[in-house]
Design a protein around this motif. Structure first.
Motif, PDB file in Angstrom:
ATOM      1  N   LEU A   1       0.831  -1.212   0.000  1.00 37.72           N
ATOM      2  CA  LEU A   1       0.000   0.000   0.000  1.00 37.72           C
ATOM      3  C   LEU A   1       0.866   1.263   0.000  1.00 37.72           C
ATOM      4  N   GLN A   2       1.970   1.246   0.747  1.00 36.86           N
ATOM      5  CA  GLN A   2       2.897   2.392   0.745  1.00 36.86           C
ATOM      6  C   GLN A   2       3.455   2.623  -0.661  1.00 36.86           C
ATOM      7  N   ILE A   3       3.882   1.552  -1.306  1.00 39.74           N
ATOM      8  CA  ILE A   3       4.449   1.657  -2.656  1.00 39.74           C
ATOM      9  C   ILE A   3       3.375   2.120  -3.632  1.00 39.74           C
ATOM     10  N   PHE A   4       2.167   1.586  -3.497  1.00 38.96           N
ATOM     11  CA  PHE A   4       1.035   1.970  -4.345  1.00 38.96           C
ATOM     12  C   PHE A   4       0.870   3.487  -4.319  1.00 38.96           C
ATOM     13  N   GLU A   5       0.908   4.041  -3.098  1.00 42.72           N
ATOM     14  CA  GLU A   5       0.759   5.491  -2.946  1.00 42.72           C
ATOM     15  C   GLU A   5       1.990   6.242  -3.459  1.00 42.72           C
ATOM     16  N   LYS A   6       3.168   5.738  -3.136  1.00 40.66           N
ATOM     17  CA  LYS A   6       4.415   6.382  -3.579  1.00 40.66           C
ATOM     18  C   LYS A   6       4.470   6.480  -5.104  1.00 40.66           C
ATOM     19  N   LEU A   7       4.004   5.439  -5.791  1.00 40.67           N
ATOM     20  CA  LEU A   7       3.996   5.425  -7.249  1.00 40.67           C
ATOM     21  C   LEU A   7       2.795   6.185  -7.834  1.00 40.67           C
ATOM     22  N   GLU A   8       1.979   6.754  -6.949  1.00 40.93           N
ATOM     23  CA  GLU A   8       0.788   7.535  -7.309  1.00 40.93           C
ATOM     24  C   GLU A   8      -0.213   6.727  -8.132  1.00 40.93           C
TER      25      GLU A   8
END
Length: 145
Positions: free
Chosen positions: A49-56
């Motif tokens: 989920l963190q990566i999902f958000e980081k990658l927008e």
């Protein structure tokens, strides 16, 4: 710490990116792959989920982004779909896709597992989010690390 190329070669990466491009050809959906050696969180889903958000990925117009998150050394794998695609697919879709990927991972066929999972996700995205003539590729097809 072992290099990611111990698991996935530069050539494998190209083939995974080609699979993403092929999968996205017939859909407005967006697929990304993120690789890292170790999951820095206690829970791989939280990390995904963190990566999902980081990658927008949450910023796609139709909320139809799909992330394949892999922590290679930790043997952690998560498929994370945005609200639009999660609302559209059958409840067990991500589990059956994950099973295909993991069955290859257990044989140390990391590229093959990702390619097959990406193609399967692309087929499902096509059903619910078919390609439109004005579609643009909203997210990079490159593998993030």
């Amino acid at each position: 710490m072992p290099d990611i190329t111990q698991y996935i070669s530069t050539q494998d990466e190209k083939e995974i990116i080609d699979a993403i491009k092929q999968a996205e050809k017939n859909t407005s959906g967006e697929i990304r792959v993120h690789l890292e050696n170790k999951c820095p969180e206690d829970d791989a889903f939280d990390r995904a989920l963190q990566i999902f958000e980081k990658l927008e990925m949450h910023k796609t117009e139709l909320q139809n982004g799909v992330l394949f998150y892999v922590a290679l050394e930790d043997h952690q794998f998560v498929i994370c779909g945005d609200k639009g695609i999660n609302d559209a697919v059958e409840n067990n879709f991500w589990d059956t896709t994950k099973d295909i990927v993991i069955s290859h991972f257990k044989q140390e066929k990391y590229k093959q597992g990702l390619v097959e999972g990406i193609i399967k996700a692309g087929e499902e995205l096509k059903k619910h989010f078919p390609y439109q003539s004005d579609d643009i590729n909203e997210l990079s097809d490159d593998i993030s690390k």
